[in-house]
Design an enzyme around this catalytic site. Structure first.
Site, PDB file in Angstrom:
ATOM      1  N   GLU A 158      -6.931   4.174  -2.829  1.00  0.00           N
ATOM      2  CA  GLU A 158      -6.620   3.570  -4.119  1.00  0.00           C
ATOM      3  C   GLU A 158      -5.968   2.225  -3.852  1.00  0.00           C
ATOM      4  O   GLU A 158      -5.414   2.010  -2.768  1.00  0.00           O
ATOM      5  CB  GLU A 158      -5.653   4.463  -4.902  1.00  0.00           C
ATOM      6  N   LYS A 197       1.337  -3.077   4.949  1.00  0.00           N
ATOM      7  CA  LYS A 197       0.401  -2.006   4.588  1.00  0.00           C
ATOM      8  C   LYS A 197      -0.609  -1.694   5.689  1.00  0.00           C
ATOM      9  O   LYS A 197      -1.099  -0.575   5.794  1.00  0.00           O
ATOM     10  CB  LYS A 197      -0.366  -2.401   3.326  1.00  0.00           C
ATOM     11  N   SER A 214       8.083  -7.870   3.291  1.00  0.00           N
ATOM     12  CA  SER A 214       6.947  -6.952   3.479  1.00  0.00           C
ATOM     13  C   SER A 214       5.586  -7.620   3.432  1.00  0.00           C
ATOM     14  O   SER A 214       4.614  -7.084   3.953  1.00  0.00           O
ATOM     15  CB  SER A 214       7.010  -5.841   2.437  1.00  0.00           C
TER      16      SER A 214
HETATM   17  C1  LIG Z   1       3.705  -6.870   0.261  1.00  0.00           C
HETATM   18  C2  LIG Z   1       4.000  -5.585  -0.396  1.00  0.00           C
HETATM   19  N1  LIG Z   1       5.265  -5.133  -0.401  1.00  0.00           N
HETATM   20  C3  LIG Z   1       5.579  -3.972  -1.002  1.00  0.00           C
HETATM   21  C4  LIG Z   1       4.641  -3.203  -1.651  1.00  0.00           C
HETATM   22  C5  LIG Z   1       5.084  -1.961  -2.336  1.00  0.00           C
HETATM   23  O1  LIG Z   1       4.620  -0.777  -1.783  1.00  0.00           O
HETATM   24  P1  LIG Z   1       5.572   0.151  -0.925  1.00  0.00           P
HETATM   25  O2  LIG Z   1       6.716   0.531  -1.778  1.00  0.00           O
HETATM   26  O3  LIG Z   1       4.719   1.311  -0.573  1.00  0.00           O
HETATM   27  O4  LIG Z   1       5.997  -0.614   0.247  1.00  0.00           O
HETATM   28  C6  LIG Z   1       3.299  -3.626  -1.667  1.00  0.00           C
HETATM   29  C7  LIG Z   1       2.247  -2.852  -2.348  1.00  0.00           C
HETATM   30  O5  LIG Z   1       1.127  -3.262  -2.537  1.00  0.00           O
HETATM   31  C8  LIG Z   1       2.980  -4.851  -1.027  1.00  0.00           C
HETATM   32  O6  LIG Z   1       1.718  -5.305  -1.011  1.00  0.00           O
END
Ligand SMILES: Cc1ncc(COP(=O)(O)O)c(C=O)c1O
Lengths: 400, 274
Positions: free
Chosen positions: A112, A90, A379
């Site tokens: 948000e 993020k 992620s």
């Molecule tokens: C570690 C992590 N992975 C995935 C997401 C999902 O969001 P996005 O689909 O925008 O990657 C989030 C959202 O807070 C997150 O913190």
């Protein structure tokens, strides 16, 4: 192919666009222009890349997860976005948009947040660049994620608890939009995912696409070829589009988005927007969403707060429609099994969001077999999720 | 397109008021608040109090243009089980009660979900005059514009102080009925002081179109309505009426409406620029 869409109005085929109050249309036009000019300006892109390198720690590692691969049956590579500063992908988007905010001459940022990851990333970027920061967070989430509220406040952000609607992420977005309509001349809204009204889906993609660009290069260096599949979890869609964009033109790379299946599709308690939703308009764009017969948004459910959103970015809707990417759900229980498996086999505690992608990869490995290499976007890291995990697995303090 | 067609049903009612030397009054209440029947009674009280055009809100789960008063009211309506078909039957009941033009103010997704053409057909059959669409801009509105033309419904799009002249020209060219000018940069809700952005916006709109211009967002009493009627063709009142219904029931709505109706009749008034 990947650079053609969206069109100048923000449409990805029949998805995307701008379903927004007229008051925000001119500001969105100005934002679109500022973003386009910035991306064409080597000074801006150079500064963004410097921040990624020196502040975030990019490029993140590509890690050959051999012990997990032994269990999975295919070779699994993990793109270690969990090692970024603040612990998730993020931050790439947050610093990109914060830098753009500076360039536009706006002193104030709003955002948000659901779980608090994007809120923390934005508060961090604002601290780093000297911007005023206000984060909207549903009251339910401020209670569930008290630690992240404290982090944001420590970083100098004001956290406003949203007490309307379902008091969760979608209502935090509503409240941020209400703020923005009234403050747009001095304020930029750093939306936290690749969703919303044009130019957000395309702009956020620009800031997170480094994930896939790096991974593509790293895969070629490691394997001498591209992976057979790329897998990412899908909340609003930023980490997934960040991974996919580099590979969209590579037809031999299968793309998989893993949606939060919650208690299971049959129970209705899930957030699997593409798998189970219908086409509609929410938060400024046409995409898939969870809605009732009358078009009222249905509350989503996922053990992962970051995936708990009833909408999804329009480019994913388009990739699903065209068949270029495949979207499938993983339940809470499956994600938590993968959470434990990755922790035990590799010593990496993933975010529960990312555990969904790992669980999806385990299924895909069964389909693709031992010759296949699967790239997974890890992620984020799981520190924020330890309360949830302790409750789920009964990892309490006493040893009975 | 002839002027008569573009005026539509709401425009004719507004011009009738203007021709009588006064501003028109447009009053908003959501359907289903505080209950289904209570909502119908509240809307009838608007008419009894003297509005020229009625605006019925279709409650929606994610009302990004609304401040807290209307948010809470529409939450009550939805929690009470209000369905889109109940909004249509509310329109039908009020249409049987009075000839005052009935517009529905709706966020876009409920209409899209119902089916745009089907909604337009059922709404026209119920006696509705047109839609006000706060999150649909003409750029994205081809399907609605076609349906509105087919069923001869008013299409009221919004303009804002931030709208460029080019957007005002494009938007007003797509309106029928009137043009909704949002007086402030912000959401719905009563405000203490009138916006100084409204009059210049109305002037810009008037140089682009002969349609009547209504001004809304923030008006809460007869004095403010009089102030708006001095430069606009219609004053639009929402949150203050919702609050009146909440606090004083239909009698409270009627009393406030009468005060607002007196306000738009005050002298002196600038003659309508066509
Ligand atoms: C570690 C992590 N992975 C995935 C997401 C999902 O969001 P996005 O689909 O925008 O990657 C989030 C959202 O807070 C997150 O913190």
């Amino acid at each position: 192919m990947s650079t053609v869409l969206p069109d100048q109005f923000g449409h990805f085929g029949r998805f995307g666009g701008r379903f927004m109050p007229e008051a925000l249309i001119a500001p969105l036009d100005e934002l679109t222009q500022a973003w386009r000019e910035a991306m064409a300006d080597p000074e801006f892109t150079g500064e963004f890349e410097r921040m990624l390198r020196e502040y975030i720690g990019a490029p993140s590692l590509l890690y050959d997860a051999t012990r997990l691969s032994d269990v999975a049956g295919s070779r699994i590579l993990l793109k270690r976005e969990d090692l970024n500063h603040t612990g998730a992908h993020k931050i790439r988007n947050a610093i990109g948009q914060a830098l753009l905010t500076k360039r536009m001459g706006k002193p104030r940022v709003i955002a948000e947040t659901g779980a608090g990851q994007h809120g923390v990333a934005t508060a961090t970027a604002c601290a780093y660049l000297g911007l005023e920061c206000v984060v909207y967070m549903g009251e339910v989430d401020t209670e569930r994620q008290a630690l992240n509220v404290a982090r944001m406040r420590l970083l100098g952000a004001e956290v406003i608890s949203v007490k309307t609607g379902s008091r969760t992420l979608k209502d935090a977005i509503n409240e941020a939009l209400r703020d923005w309509v009234a403050s747009v001349d001095k304020t930029h809204y750093i939306l936290g995912t690749a969703a919303g009204s044009h130019p957000f889906p395309a702009m956020v993609r620009d800031f997170v696409r480094g994930i896939g660009d790096e991974a593509r290069e790293q895969s070629l260096a490691l394997l001498g070829k591209l992976p057979d599949a790329a897998v990412a979890s899908v909340g609003g869609g930023s980490n997934a589009i960040g991974l996919f964009t580099a590979f969209i033109g590579d037809d031999e790379v299968k793309l998989y988005g893993i949606e939060p299946g919650g208690d299971g599709f049959e129970t209705g308690r899930h957030a699997a927007t593409i798998t189970a939703g219908q086409v509609g308009v929410l938060h400024g764009a046409r995409s898939f969403l969870l809605q009732d017969e009358d078009g009222q948004t249905i509350e989503s459910h996922s053990i992962s707060a970051g995936l708990d959103y009833p909408g999804v970015g329009p480019e994913h809707a388009w990739l699903a429609d065209t068949g270029r990417a495949t979207y499938r759900p993983i339940t809470d229980a499956e994600a938590m099994e993968a959470f434990r498996l990755l922790s035990k086999t590799e010593g990496i505690i993933p975010a529960i969001e990312s555990a969904h992608a790992v669980a999806g990869a385990l299924d895909i490995a069964k389909e693709l077999g031992p010759e296949a290499t699967i790239l997974v976007n890890l992620s984020g890291r799981g520190d924020k999720d330890m309360d949830t995990a302790a409750t789920w697995f009964g990892l309490g303090g006493s040893d009975e | 397109m002839s002027d008569v067609v573009a005026l539509g049903k709401a425009g004719v009612a507004i011009r009738k008021a203007n021709d009588a030397g006064r501003g028109a009054l447009i009053g908003y209440l959501p359907a289903g608040f505080p209950s289904y029947d209570g909502g119908v009674d509240g809307i009838k009280a608007l008419i009894d109090g003297g509005v020229d055009v009625v605006e019925i809100g279709l409650p929606y789960s994610d009302p990004v243009m609304d401040g807290v008063t209307i948010q809470r009211a529409t939450e009550v309506a939805l929690a009470g089980g209000l369905r889109t078909r109940d909004v249509l039957s509310t329109v039908e009941k009020v249409a049987a009660y009075s000839d005052v033009p009935l517009l529905v103010m709706t966020y876009w997704n409920p209409v899209e979900r119902y089916g745009v053409d089907r909604f337009a057909a059922d709404f026209a059959a119920a006696g509705g005059a047109g839609l006000i669409t706060p999150d649909l801009i003409p750029d994205e509105g081809a399907e609605w514009i076609a349906a509105a033309d087919k069923y001869e419904l008013d299409k009221v799009f919004l303009v804002s102080p931030s709208s460029t002249d080019a957007r005002i020209a494009m938007t007003t060219a797509n309106c029928r009925g009137f043009v909704y000018a949002t007086a402030v940069m912000g959401v719905t809700g009563a405000r203490d002081k009138p916006s100084d952005l409204a009059a210049p916006l109305v002037a810009r709109v008037k140089s682009a179109t002969g349609l009547p211009v209504g001004v809304g967002l923030g008006i809460s009493n007869g004095d403010q309505a009089a102030g708006v009627a001095a430069f606009a063709d219609a004053a639009i009142v929402g949150a203050a009426l919702v609050k009146a219904l909440q606090d004083g029931g239909p009698a409270g709505v009627r009393k406030l409406t009468e005060g607002l109706a007196e306000g738009v009749r005050r002298e002196p008034r600038a003659p309508a620029v066509r």
